[in-house]
Design an enzyme around this catalytic site. Structure first.
Site, PDB file in Angstrom:
ATOM      1  N   GLY A   1     -10.800   0.807   6.557  1.00  0.00           N
ATOM      2  CA  GLY A   1     -10.639   1.707   5.414  1.00  0.00           C
ATOM      3  C   GLY A   1      -9.754   2.903   5.685  1.00  0.00           C
ATOM      4  O   GLY A   1      -9.571   3.755   4.829  1.00  0.00           O
ATOM      5  N   ARG A   2      -9.259   2.994   6.939  1.00  0.00           N
ATOM      6  CA  ARG A   2      -8.466   4.161   7.367  1.00  0.00           C
ATOM      7  C   ARG A   2      -9.234   5.458   7.077  1.00  0.00           C
ATOM      8  O   ARG A   2     -10.360   5.597   7.504  1.00  0.00           O
ATOM      9  CB  ARG A   2      -7.091   4.163   6.696  1.00  0.00           C
ATOM     10  CG  ARG A   2      -6.213   3.024   7.142  1.00  0.00           C
ATOM     11  CD  ARG A   2      -4.763   3.284   6.843  1.00  0.00           C
ATOM     12  NE  ARG A   2      -4.582   3.581   5.430  1.00  0.00           N
ATOM     13  CZ  ARG A   2      -3.445   3.970   4.898  1.00  0.00           C
ATOM     14  NH1 ARG A   2      -2.398   4.126   5.658  1.00  0.00           N
ATOM     15  NH2 ARG A   2      -3.335   4.203   3.616  1.00  0.00           N
TER      16      ARG A   2
ATOM     17  N   ASP B   1      -8.264  -1.125   1.565  1.00  0.00           N
ATOM     18  CA  ASP B   1      -8.856   0.215   1.682  1.00  0.00           C
ATOM     19  C   ASP B   1      -9.170   0.865   0.329  1.00  0.00           C
ATOM     20  O   ASP B   1      -9.920   1.833   0.275  1.00  0.00           O
ATOM     21  CB  ASP B   1      -7.905   1.152   2.443  1.00  0.00           C
ATOM     22  CG  ASP B   1      -7.510   0.601   3.798  1.00  0.00           C
ATOM     23  OD1 ASP B   1      -8.269  -0.206   4.348  1.00  0.00           O
ATOM     24  OD2 ASP B   1      -6.434   0.979   4.308  1.00  0.00           O
TER      25      ASP B   1
ATOM     26  N   GLN C   1     -12.090  -8.657   7.727  1.00  0.00           N
ATOM     27  CA  GLN C   1     -12.090  -8.102   6.367  1.00  0.00           C
ATOM     28  C   GLN C   1     -10.778  -8.368   5.634  1.00  0.00           C
ATOM     29  O   GLN C   1     -10.689  -8.221   4.429  1.00  0.00           O
ATOM     30  CB  GLN C   1     -12.293  -6.575   6.433  1.00  0.00           C
ATOM     31  CG  GLN C   1     -13.664  -6.190   6.875  1.00  0.00           C
ATOM     32  CD  GLN C   1     -13.695  -4.788   7.474  1.00  0.00           C
ATOM     33  OE1 GLN C   1     -14.068  -3.828   6.829  1.00  0.00           O
ATOM     34  NE2 GLN C   1     -13.305  -4.668   8.735  1.00  0.00           N
ATOM     35  N   ARG C   2      -9.743  -8.695   6.367  1.00  0.00           N
ATOM     36  CA  ARG C   2      -8.423  -8.885   5.745  1.00  0.00           C
ATOM     37  C   ARG C   2      -8.029 -10.350   5.600  1.00  0.00           C
ATOM     38  O   ARG C   2      -7.128 -10.678   4.826  1.00  0.00           O
ATOM     39  CB  ARG C   2      -7.358  -8.192   6.603  1.00  0.00           C
ATOM     40  CG  ARG C   2      -7.398  -6.696   6.587  1.00  0.00           C
ATOM     41  CD  ARG C   2      -6.049  -6.082   6.332  1.00  0.00           C
ATOM     42  NE  ARG C   2      -4.980  -6.598   7.125  1.00  0.00           N
ATOM     43  CZ  ARG C   2      -4.361  -5.918   8.106  1.00  0.00           C
ATOM     44  NH1 ARG C   2      -4.742  -4.698   8.409  1.00  0.00           N
ATOM     45  NH2 ARG C   2      -3.358  -6.453   8.755  1.00  0.00           N
TER      46      ARG C   2
ATOM     47  N   HIS D   1     -10.399  -7.335  11.545  1.00  0.00           N
ATOM     48  CA  HIS D   1      -9.490  -8.048  10.636  1.00  0.00           C
ATOM     49  C   HIS D   1     -10.150  -9.197   9.886  1.00  0.00           C
ATOM     50  O   HIS D   1      -9.501  -9.809   9.030  1.00  0.00           O
ATOM     51  CB  HIS D   1      -8.252  -8.513  11.407  1.00  0.00           C
ATOM     52  CG  HIS D   1      -7.385  -7.360  11.807  1.00  0.00           C
ATOM     53  ND1 HIS D   1      -7.688  -6.560  12.881  1.00  0.00           N
ATOM     54  CD2 HIS D   1      -6.269  -6.840  11.245  1.00  0.00           C
ATOM     55  CE1 HIS D   1      -6.782  -5.602  12.982  1.00  0.00           C
ATOM     56  NE2 HIS D   1      -5.906  -5.748  12.007  1.00  0.00           N
TER      57      HIS D   1
ATOM     58  N   GLY E   1       0.840  -1.194   0.000  1.00  0.00           N
ATOM     59  CA  GLY E   1       0.000   0.000   0.000  1.00  0.00           C
ATOM     60  C   GLY E   1       0.877   1.247   0.000  1.00  0.00           C
ATOM     61  O   GLY E   1       2.074   1.174  -0.324  1.00  0.00           O
TER      62      GLY E   1
HETATM   63  O1  F6P Z   1      -4.738  -0.512   5.621  1.00  0.00           O
HETATM   64  C1  F6P Z   1      -5.413  -1.692   5.899  1.00  0.00           C
HETATM   65  C2  F6P Z   1      -5.988  -1.678   7.277  1.00  0.00           C
HETATM   66  O2  F6P Z   1      -6.694  -2.881   7.475  1.00  0.00           O
HETATM   67  C3  F6P Z   1      -6.871  -0.480   7.595  1.00  0.00           C
HETATM   68  O3  F6P Z   1      -8.146  -0.570   7.021  1.00  0.00           O
HETATM   69  C4  F6P Z   1      -6.831  -0.501   9.100  1.00  0.00           C
HETATM   70  O4  F6P Z   1      -7.063   0.776   9.632  1.00  0.00           O
HETATM   71  C5  F6P Z   1      -5.442  -0.953   9.404  1.00  0.00           C
HETATM   72  O5  F6P Z   1      -4.964  -1.619   8.250  1.00  0.00           O
HETATM   73  C6  F6P Z   1      -5.331  -1.874  10.579  1.00  0.00           C
HETATM   74  O6  F6P Z   1      -3.984  -2.141  10.782  1.00  0.00           O
HETATM   75  P1  F6P Z   1      -3.436  -3.209  11.801  1.00  0.00           P
HETATM   76  O7  F6P Z   1      -3.497  -4.560  11.137  1.00  0.00           O
HETATM   77  O8  F6P Z   1      -2.057  -2.773  12.057  1.00  0.00           O
HETATM   78  O9  F6P Z   1      -4.326  -3.185  13.012  1.00  0.00           O
END
Ligand code: F6P
Length: 359
Positions: free
Chosen positions: A181-182, A138, A285-286, A283, A113
């Site tokens: 989404g920051r 994001d 979502q990730r 997370h 990113g």
């Molecule tokens: O940039 C991706 C993201 O998932 C953002 O949407 C979120 O704010 C951030 O990373 C969370 O980061 P971490 O995994 O460090 O908690």
């Protein structure tokens, strides 16, 4: 070109492995060996790399995360080291160039990113050939219509909204879903439209409590006693108040966003005679498997990145424009994030459908 390397940096995201696989397969067909760098730039500084082979990449297309590991803390230009028992920060960029040269690595594909690509651009400025690949759930990178991982995150948030709808309706409650989404509202906007949210709150449009209340009351007057709100973690009130979960000093991202969903639930319960509940999707979502769209996009990006290297198109990033894969200048991608414009088509669509954006 005989040998290249690939690294994944920053937060993980569905589709990373699909890019790595496409990079390996495309390079392999062209007779190019590929090193996988472990844990982002940390692996470059510490010379932690190994050659990828067909076994490493076998079966990874649908797998979430990254087989290479990642970190969003290690900036080689300000690398944390311990000296005489003390933490010091050192510029390790020359060490990186040395390590790459030692292994005869001629070019590097950096999947990341904005933070990761900014570092990549600085390494490219030192003269090392680099091609970037845009990654983030994001979708906040400029010069590309899509980053891979976004579609998967939107699908997960949409499914969550569908599930919240049925329980909201049964209990006549207001359900609030907080998504990631920051400082960009793309996930909230897309999932809100796809999941039929009544209010979509995004960082780009500051919200007023009265507007949300009016929307819920309007629905109640019409006999619909439940409502569903999707809120981006970076959404702020008209007074500019952000919801900060934590200040993290030893991280490039000083502010950890979070908590807006709970705040809204609390506030609405005080202001309205209605029960509210908030869910933070976090997370989820990730993690996990990428959607078919993200697998296709990630594969296209991986293939295009290797071809950019073969064609010596360095200091670039692969991007999606009008559904075509193009190359853009890496320098144009770092700096200002790609945010939702208040005149965006989806905002107009949402307003026409009666969705409140809290303004
Ligand atoms: O940039 C991706 C993201 O998932 C953002 O949407 C979120 O704010 C951030 O990373 C969370 O980061 P971490 O995994 O460090 O908690």
């Amino acid at each position: 070109m005989k040998t290249i390397a690939v690294l994944t940096g920053g937060g993980d995201c569905p589709g990373l492995n699909a890019v790595i696989r496409a990079v390996y397969k495309t390079a392999h067909s062209a007779g190019i060996a590929v090193y996988g760098v472990k844990n982002g730039f940390k692996g470059l500084v510490e010379d932690d790399l190994s050659l990828l082979d067909s076994e490493n990449v076998s079966g990874i297309l649908p797998r979430g995360g990254t087989i290479l590991g990642t970190t969003n803390r290690d900036n080689p230009f300000r690398y944390q080291c311990i000296e005489h028992g003390k933490i010091v920060y050192k510029d390790m960029s020359q060490q990186i160039l040395f390590n790459l040269k030692q292994r005869d690595i001629e070019a590097l594909i950096v999947i990341g990113g904005d933070g990761t690509l900014k570092i990549a651009s600085e390494i490219a400025d030192l003269g090392f050939p680099i091609v970037g690949v845009p990654k983030t759930i994001d979708n906040d990178l400029p010069k590309t219509e899509r980053t891979f991982g976004f579609d998967t995150a939107v699908s997960i948030a949409t499914e969550a909204l569908d599930r919240l709808h049925t329980t909201a309706e049964s209990h006549h409650r207001v359900m609030i879903l907080e998504v990631m989404g920051r400082y960009a509202g793309w996930i909230a906007l897309h999932s809100g439209i796809a999941g039929g949210a009544d209010c979509i709150l995004i960082p780009e449009i500051s919200f007023k409590w009265d507007s949300i209340i009016d929307k819920i009351k309007l629905r109640q007057q019409k006999g619909t006693l439940f409502s569903v709100i999707v809120v981006a973690e970076g959404a702020k009130t008209i007074n500019g108040e952000l919801s900060v979960a934590k200040i993290v000093n030893n991280s490039p991202e000083k502010i950890r966003l979070g908590g807006i969903g709970n705040k809204i639930a609390h506030e609405l319960e005080n202001l309205l005679a209605v029960e509210c509940r908030s869910t933070v999707l976090g997370h989820l979502q990730r993690g996990g498997s990428p959607t078919a769209f993200d697998r296709v996009l990630a594969t296209r990006y991986g293939e295009a990145a290797v071809n950019a290297i073969i064609n010596k198109k360095f200091k670039t990033m692969v991007a999606l424009q009008n559904n075509e894969i193009v190359l853009v200048n890496l320098i144009d991608v770092v700096g200002a994030p790609y945010l939702v414009s208040v005149t965006h088509d989806l905002i107009k669509t949402g307003r026409s459908l009666g969705i409140s954006f809290g303004d």
